[in-house]
Scaffold this active site. Structure first.
Site, mmCIF file in Angstrom:
data_model
loop_
_atom_site.group_PDB
_atom_site.id
_atom_site.type_symbol
_atom_site.label_atom_id
_atom_site.label_comp_id
_atom_site.label_asym_id
_atom_site.label_seq_id
_atom_site.Cartn_x
_atom_site.Cartn_y
_atom_site.Cartn_z
ATOM 1 N N LYS A 23 -5.655 8.880 35.137
ATOM 2 C CA LYS A 23 -4.246 8.867 35.519
ATOM 3 C C LYS A 23 -4.027 8.605 37.016
ATOM 4 O O LYS A 23 -2.976 8.091 37.410
ATOM 5 C CB LYS A 23 -3.577 10.187 35.125
ATOM 6 C CG LYS A 23 -3.444 10.390 33.627
ATOM 7 C CD LYS A 23 -2.869 11.752 33.301
ATOM 8 C CE LYS A 23 -2.855 12.021 31.807
ATOM 9 N NZ LYS A 23 -1.753 11.355 31.123
ATOM 10 N N ASP A 59 4.706 11.429 31.167
ATOM 11 C CA ASP A 59 4.274 12.801 30.888
ATOM 12 C C ASP A 59 5.330 13.812 31.310
ATOM 13 O O ASP A 59 5.574 14.799 30.604
ATOM 14 C CB ASP A 59 2.966 13.112 31.618
ATOM 15 C CG ASP A 59 1.762 12.476 30.968
ATOM 16 O OD1 ASP A 59 1.862 12.050 29.799
ATOM 17 O OD2 ASP A 59 0.699 12.402 31.622
#
Length: 251
Positions: A23, A59
């Protein structure tokens, strides 16, 4: 990773989801970042914008949407964890922790990040204080019994953002074994495979409301699909597909 990014740049695929441990490391390979990814410093989805590859973070909004449903369940059942939304303890200091902390700060929470490498959590504190216009409702501590014991009485929400408990190491947990879980907290584990992690099982045995990360997984997937295609996604279809996948994985 590079091959997948090249295929996306060529238009052979519509987009990519990004998971642990990429990420943050993928940032250097992209041509631009969306607003949330820029603020958080981590990417969960990549899409093509002309000839450019752009990273965004779904997210954070996916977590908040899942949390709202989770919290409503706590209120309706009058379980521990259904108190005022105030204090959250996040376990971990990776890309997912950044997104969860950012989302909770924007929603008005006070947030403590606990990491075995406390300097990594302290870096997130500095970054998010800038990204959220100087918010002072964020602190970093060591993820150890000594580091978090004094915080437990006031914790309303405990979130695991580490991969501990993920298949195949399903009996592991980031929680210090010598500590009881906070008595008035709801527990949300971002790990979704298995559907009931060791941490979730411990929480339920203690009478706490607890959930794994399947809700967040579905919510961020809906947002990613709509970003890639411009077409609304069916939550029921995605939930059914995930249930079938998990049933096969656990059989």
């Amino acid at each position: 990773m590079d091959e997948l990014l090249l295929r996306l740049r060529r238009g052979e695929i519509q987009g990519l989801n990004v998971t642990i441990p990429h990420k943050q490391s993928v940032l250097a390979r992209l041509d631009g970042l969306g607003p949330a990814a820029q603020a958080i410093g981590a990417v969960s989805v990549i899409y093509r914008q002309g000839e450019r590859l752009v990273g965004e973070n779904m997210d954070a909004p996916g977590f908040i949407t899942a949390l709202q449903s989770f919290w409503q369940d706590a209120y309706s059942r009058n379980l521990p964890g259904a108190s005022q939304m105030a204090q959250a303890l996040i376990l971990g200091a990776g890309g997912s922790a950044r997104a969860v902390a950012y989302a909770l700060l924007l929603a008005g929470w006070h947030v403590t990040l606990a990491s075995r490498r406390v300097e990594q959590a302290a870096e997130i504190v500095l970054d998010l204080q800038v990204a959220t216009s100087g918010q002072q409702r964020l602190q970093a501590v060591e993820l150890s019994a000594a580091g978090i014991a004094g915080l437990l009485h006031g914790i309303d929400l405990l979130v695991n953002t580490t991969p501990l408990g993920m298949w195949p190491a399903v009996e592991t947990t980031p929680w210090p074994v010598e500590l009881a879980l906070p008595a008035n907290a709801a527990v949300y584990d971002l790990v979704y495979n298995p559907s009931q992690t060791a941490l979730v099982r411990l929480a339920r045995l203690a009478g706490l409301l607890a959930a794994s990360g399947s809700g967040m997984l579905i919510e961020q997937a809906i947002l990613a699909f709509e970003l890639w295609t411009g077409v609304p996604a069916s939550r029921d279809t995605m939930s059914h597909a995930l249930a079938e996948i998990m049933e096969g994985a656990e059989s």
